[in-house]
Design an enzyme around this catalytic site. Structure first.
Site, PDB file in Angstrom:
ATOM      1  N   VAL A  18      -9.094   5.734   7.832  1.00 49.27           N
ATOM      2  CA  VAL A  18      -7.897   6.390   7.280  1.00 49.27           C
ATOM      3  C   VAL A  18      -7.228   7.273   8.334  1.00 49.27           C
ATOM      4  O   VAL A  18      -6.011   7.206   8.542  1.00 49.27           O
ATOM      5  CB  VAL A  18      -8.248   7.224   6.026  1.00 49.27           C
ATOM      6  CG1 VAL A  18      -6.980   7.764   5.383  1.00 49.27           C
ATOM      7  CG2 VAL A  18      -9.041   6.401   5.023  1.00 49.27           C
ATOM      8  N   GLU A  48      -4.546  13.899  -3.139  1.00 49.82           N
ATOM      9  CA  GLU A  48      -4.095  12.678  -3.820  1.00 49.82           C
ATOM     10  C   GLU A  48      -4.952  11.466  -3.448  1.00 49.82           C
ATOM     11  O   GLU A  48      -5.261  10.619  -4.294  1.00 49.82           O
ATOM     12  CB  GLU A  48      -2.621  12.417  -3.447  1.00 49.82           C
ATOM     13  CG  GLU A  48      -2.004  11.196  -4.057  1.00 49.82           C
ATOM     14  CD  GLU A  48      -1.822  11.299  -5.571  1.00 49.82           C
ATOM     15  OE1 GLU A  48      -0.972  12.067  -6.019  1.00 49.82           O
ATOM     16  OE2 GLU A  48      -2.573  10.611  -6.294  1.00 49.82           O
ATOM     17  N   VAL A  61      -8.504  10.146  -5.278  1.00 53.82           N
ATOM     18  CA  VAL A  61      -8.625   9.349  -6.503  1.00 53.82           C
ATOM     19  C   VAL A  61      -7.736   8.126  -6.390  1.00 53.82           C
ATOM     20  O   VAL A  61      -6.522   8.239  -6.194  1.00 53.82           O
ATOM     21  CB  VAL A  61      -8.204  10.160  -7.755  1.00 53.82           C
ATOM     22  CG1 VAL A  61      -8.340   9.296  -9.008  1.00 53.82           C
ATOM     23  CG2 VAL A  61      -9.046  11.411  -7.881  1.00 53.82           C
ATOM     24  N   ASP A  92     -19.438   7.620  -7.807  1.00 49.83           N
ATOM     25  CA  ASP A  92     -18.120   7.734  -7.177  1.00 49.83           C
ATOM     26  C   ASP A  92     -17.037   7.828  -8.267  1.00 49.83           C
ATOM     27  O   ASP A  92     -16.137   8.669  -8.194  1.00 49.83           O
ATOM     28  CB  ASP A  92     -17.889   6.516  -6.264  1.00 49.83           C
ATOM     29  CG  ASP A  92     -16.492   6.491  -5.685  1.00 49.83           C
ATOM     30  OD1 ASP A  92     -16.227   7.254  -4.750  1.00 49.83           O
ATOM     31  OD2 ASP A  92     -15.647   5.702  -6.177  1.00 49.83           O
ATOM     32  N   LYS A 106     -14.359  11.034  -9.334  1.00 52.28           N
ATOM     33  CA  LYS A 106     -12.913  10.893  -9.554  1.00 52.28           C
ATOM     34  C   LYS A 106     -12.554  11.262 -10.999  1.00 52.28           C
ATOM     35  O   LYS A 106     -11.499  11.845 -11.260  1.00 52.28           O
ATOM     36  CB  LYS A 106     -12.485   9.471  -9.228  1.00 52.28           C
ATOM     37  CG  LYS A 106     -12.669   9.157  -7.743  1.00 52.28           C
ATOM     38  CD  LYS A 106     -12.653   7.678  -7.498  1.00 52.28           C
ATOM     39  CE  LYS A 106     -12.808   7.359  -6.026  1.00 52.28           C
ATOM     40  NZ  LYS A 106     -12.987   5.913  -5.796  1.00 52.28           N
ATOM     41  N   GLY A 109      -8.839   1.412   1.635  1.00 51.95           N
ATOM     42  CA  GLY A 109      -8.251   0.764   2.818  1.00 51.95           C
ATOM     43  C   GLY A 109      -7.535   1.801   3.653  1.00 51.95           C
ATOM     44  O   GLY A 109      -6.987   2.773   3.119  1.00 51.95           O
TER      45      GLY A 109
HETATM   46  P1  NAP Z   1     -14.636   6.886   8.704  1.00 46.17           P
HETATM   47  O1  NAP Z   1     -14.017   5.571   9.068  1.00 46.17           O
HETATM   48  O2  NAP Z   1     -16.124   6.965   8.669  1.00 46.17           O
HETATM   49  O3  NAP Z   1     -14.111   7.969   9.777  1.00 46.17           O
HETATM   50  C1  NAP Z   1     -14.641   9.264   9.886  1.00 46.17           C
HETATM   51  C2  NAP Z   1     -14.029   9.932  11.111  1.00 46.17           C
HETATM   52  O4  NAP Z   1     -14.446  11.282  11.121  1.00 46.17           O
HETATM   53  C3  NAP Z   1     -14.440   9.310  12.435  1.00 46.17           C
HETATM   54  O5  NAP Z   1     -13.362   9.251  13.318  1.00 46.17           O
HETATM   55  C4  NAP Z   1     -15.516  10.271  12.973  1.00 46.17           C
HETATM   56  O6  NAP Z   1     -15.553  10.386  14.382  1.00 46.17           O
HETATM   57  C5  NAP Z   1     -15.033  11.590  12.403  1.00 46.17           C
HETATM   58  N1  NAP Z   1     -16.161  12.489  12.173  1.00 46.17           N
HETATM   59  C6  NAP Z   1     -17.174  12.347  11.281  1.00 46.17           C
HETATM   60  N2  NAP Z   1     -18.035  13.374  11.370  1.00 46.17           N
HETATM   61  C7  NAP Z   1     -17.550  14.180  12.347  1.00 46.17           C
HETATM   62  C8  NAP Z   1     -17.993  15.401  12.931  1.00 46.17           C
HETATM   63  N3  NAP Z   1     -19.135  15.972  12.518  1.00 46.17           N
HETATM   64  N4  NAP Z   1     -17.236  15.953  13.912  1.00 46.17           N
HETATM   65  C9  NAP Z   1     -16.115  15.368  14.331  1.00 46.17           C
HETATM   66  N5  NAP Z   1     -15.640  14.205  13.825  1.00 46.17           N
HETATM   67  C10 NAP Z   1     -16.354  13.621  12.850  1.00 46.17           C
HETATM   68  O7  NAP Z   1     -14.101   7.407   7.301  1.00 46.17           O
HETATM   69  P2  NAP Z   1     -12.816   6.905   6.492  1.00 46.17           P
HETATM   70  O8  NAP Z   1     -13.112   5.614   5.832  1.00 46.17           O
HETATM   71  O9  NAP Z   1     -11.610   7.006   7.346  1.00 46.17           O
HETATM   72  O10 NAP Z   1     -12.759   7.991   5.313  1.00 46.17           O
HETATM   73  C11 NAP Z   1     -12.348   9.321   5.580  1.00 46.17           C
HETATM   74  C12 NAP Z   1     -12.288  10.105   4.276  1.00 46.17           C
HETATM   75  O11 NAP Z   1     -11.324   9.518   3.398  1.00 46.17           O
HETATM   76  C13 NAP Z   1     -13.591  10.131   3.485  1.00 46.17           C
HETATM   77  O12 NAP Z   1     -13.742  11.383   2.871  1.00 46.17           O
HETATM   78  C14 NAP Z   1     -13.398   9.069   2.443  1.00 46.17           C
HETATM   79  O13 NAP Z   1     -14.152   9.282   1.267  1.00 46.17           O
HETATM   80  C15 NAP Z   1     -11.918   9.216   2.154  1.00 46.17           C
HETATM   81  N6  NAP Z   1     -11.325   7.986   1.613  1.00 46.17           N
HETATM   82  C16 NAP Z   1     -11.464   6.828   2.295  1.00 46.17           C
HETATM   83  C17 NAP Z   1     -10.921   5.675   1.774  1.00 46.17           C
HETATM   84  C18 NAP Z   1     -11.049   4.374   2.525  1.00 46.17           C
HETATM   85  O14 NAP Z   1     -10.535   3.362   2.042  1.00 46.17           O
HETATM   86  N7  NAP Z   1     -11.694   4.328   3.686  1.00 46.17           N
HETATM   87  C19 NAP Z   1     -10.231   5.720   0.542  1.00 46.17           C
HETATM   88  C20 NAP Z   1     -10.083   6.932  -0.127  1.00 46.17           C
HETATM   89  C21 NAP Z   1     -10.638   8.079   0.423  1.00 46.17           C
HETATM   90  P3  NAP Z   1     -16.006   9.162  15.346  1.00 46.17           P
HETATM   91  O15 NAP Z   1     -14.931   8.149  15.186  1.00 46.17           O
HETATM   92  O16 NAP Z   1     -16.076   9.704  16.710  1.00 46.17           O
HETATM   93  O17 NAP Z   1     -17.317   8.703  14.789  1.00 46.17           O
END
Ligand code: NAP
Length: 453
Positions: free
Chosen positions: A21, A134, A137, A206, A210, A321
């Site tokens: 994201v 936003e 959820v 999960d 929500k 996504g």
């Molecule tokens: P992700 O792909 O795992 O990315 C996490 C990012 O945070 C990575 O760039 C990581 O760095 C960085 N990070 C993690 N721990 C860290 C730390 N201790 N210090 C510094 N940087 C750190 O996660 P995502 O899928 O984008 O999701 C992000 C958030 O959005 C989550 O809370 C998730 O629940 C929410 N969300 C996601 C989706 C979805 O479809 N993916 C949908 C709704 C909500 P590195 O790249 O260096 O590892």
């Protein structure tokens, strides 16, 4: 082009995380800078992106100088902090630091909000800063702002949502292919719809997180994760799905938040529970196939809202996504920037009502009960008598007899499926227990709630 040269104010934006994201959010902030300036009246300057590893290969190419591992320094110098790291820590500490420094916070971190949401909202309120979520959820679907803003002049009575794409994918695959749960889960994992550890999705946690957020905003009361009655989908069988289908239903994992009022004496019902309050629950649910939620296929999400004046509304779209979720994040960022340009954080949610949380046994709903019984004369009347004794009224009954052609009743078994009228949880449980105690019953194969009728 949608530009506005009068955008003289600059707002510093710190991004925490550049994963699925975060990287898409950074892309929008950089590529659409002009448009965003025109829409907000301020230049949104991406001042840095905190990650764990600045040299990690990334799908979206972003200027290397923006990356830092010092998230704390980034937060201290920003007007808007976008938290997209996920997990509890350091996300929580960083959000608190941002609030202390007066920054507006936007996050998609449902796991953190489920655990620490009420404390974070209170800190933000006390500091007079805005905390928006936003994206937490139903991913891309604009659902929180419609609840808090568009419907602010109405009274919401019920919210029912398919808010977990993984479980909807699994249940939809079971419905369309006849697969058992374990095979549908394996397929979801193979296609990337389920994580390596799918527990939070398939056990309903999960969706419960929500559900707590939806209920809090819809009913102006803060509900925590432990207020949500939660049942997952691991017990749903191919047989349940097939019987539901035959009766015109589809099984969905729903997060339901509804206001319940029962006749009362002095504010309590016959069982001593508050006579009115809110029930928040997540469980596999039968809904008619023609209900709008019945048409939500694959990993899509949808939220069905009922309000006193608006009537029925449905919000549908992608629940996850990178780019879809970035859309919801950017909606919060633009809205926050507009408020900051106007000179105040504003207030989005309100917790003025403080309604009691009702336990699951305060909920009256229709039930679907499947059972395997002996194929003997008189079976139906014995079962019907137990329904009547417990005050549960039968709406429909179907019977499938497993018997060879021409064979007399006796050795075989019969599959019986009942749908009840509205009944309380306690009456239903007593009925099921009594039926299960009959010697003509081989097993109760399923007990599921029915909604949307
Ligand atoms: P992700 O792909 O795992 O990315 C996490 C990012 O945070 C990575 O760039 C990581 O760095 C960085 N990070 C993690 N721990 C860290 C730390 N201790 N210090 C510094 N940087 C750190 O996660 P995502 O899928 O984008 O999701 C992000 C958030 O959005 C989550 O809370 C998730 O629940 C929410 N969300 C996601 C989706 C979805 O479809 N993916 C949908 C709704 C909500 P590195 O790249 O260096 O590892």
């Amino acid at each position: 082009m949608d530009t506005d040269v009068s955008a003289t104010k600059t707002l510093k934006v710190a991004l925490l995380g550049a994963g699925n994201v975060g990287s898409q959010v950074a892309r929008v902030l950089l590529d659409d800078a002009e448009t965003l300036a025109a829409r907000t009246g301020a230049r949104l300057e991406l001042v840095g992106i905190a990650v764990r590893n600045v040299d990690a290969p990334r799908e979206v190419e972003l200027p290397r100088e923006l990356y830092t591992t010092d998230a704390s320094a980034l937060v201290r110098d920003a007007d808007i902090v976008i938290e997209l790291m996920g997990g509890l820590e350091p996300a929580k500490t960083l959000i608190l630091e941002a609030i202390e420094h007066g920054a507006t916070v936007v996050t998609g971190n449902k796991a953190l909000l489920a655990v620490d949401g009420p404390a974070l909202y209170e800190k933000a309120d006390a500091a007079g800063v805005q905390l928006s979520y936003e994206a937490a959820v139903a991913g891309a679907i604009p659902i929180l702002r419609p609840i808090t803003d568009s419907l602010a002049g109405d009274k919401i009575t019920r919210v029912m949502g398919i808010v977990n794409g993984t479980t909807n994918f699994i249940l939809d695959a079971m419905d369309s292919t006849g697969a058992e749960f374990s095979d549908a889960l394996a397929e979801a994992t193979r296609l990337g719809y389920a994580e390596a550890d799918p527990t939070a999705d398939i056990e309903g946690h999960d969706a419960a997180a929500k559900g707590a957020i939806l209920a809090s905003l819809a009913f102006h009361t803060r509900f925590a994760l432990e207020d949500v009655h939660c049942e997952g989908i691991t017990g749903v069988t191919a047989g349940d799905i097939a019987s539901a289908k035959e009766a015109g239903y589809v099984i969905k994992l729903l997060a339901i938040a509804e206001k319940i009022s029962t006749p009362s004496k002095g504010g309590t019902d016959d069982a001593g529970r508050p006579a009115s309050g809110v029930s928040v629950r997540v469980h596999p649910t039968l809904i008619p196939r023609e209900h709008p939620l019945g048409a939500v296929r694959g990993a899509f999400n949808a939220v069905f809202v009922e309000a006193e004046n608006a009537g029925e509304l449905m919000f549908y779209g992608r629940g996850a996504g990178g780019a879809p979720t970035a859309s919801a994040i950017m909606g919060d960022v633009v809205s926050a920037a507009r408020r900051l340009v106007l000179g105040g954080p504003g207030r989005t949610d309100s917790t003025i009502e403080v309604l009691p949380v009702l336990p699951i046994d305060a909920v009256a709903t229709r039930y679907y009960i499947g059972m395997d019984a002996a194929d003997q004369p008189g079976v139906l009347s014995k079962i019907a008598a137990l329904f009547a004794e417990n005050g549960v009224s039968i709406e429909t009954m179907r019977q499938t007899v497993h018997r060879e052609p021409g064979e007399a009743a006796g050795p075989g078994s019969a599959e019986l499926r009942f749908v009840t009228h509205r009944a309380g949880e306690a009456a239903l449980a007593a009925t099921v227990e009594a039926i299960n105690g009959l010697d003509i019953i081989n097993s109760i194969t399923s007990v599921l709630r029915v909604e949307g009728v």
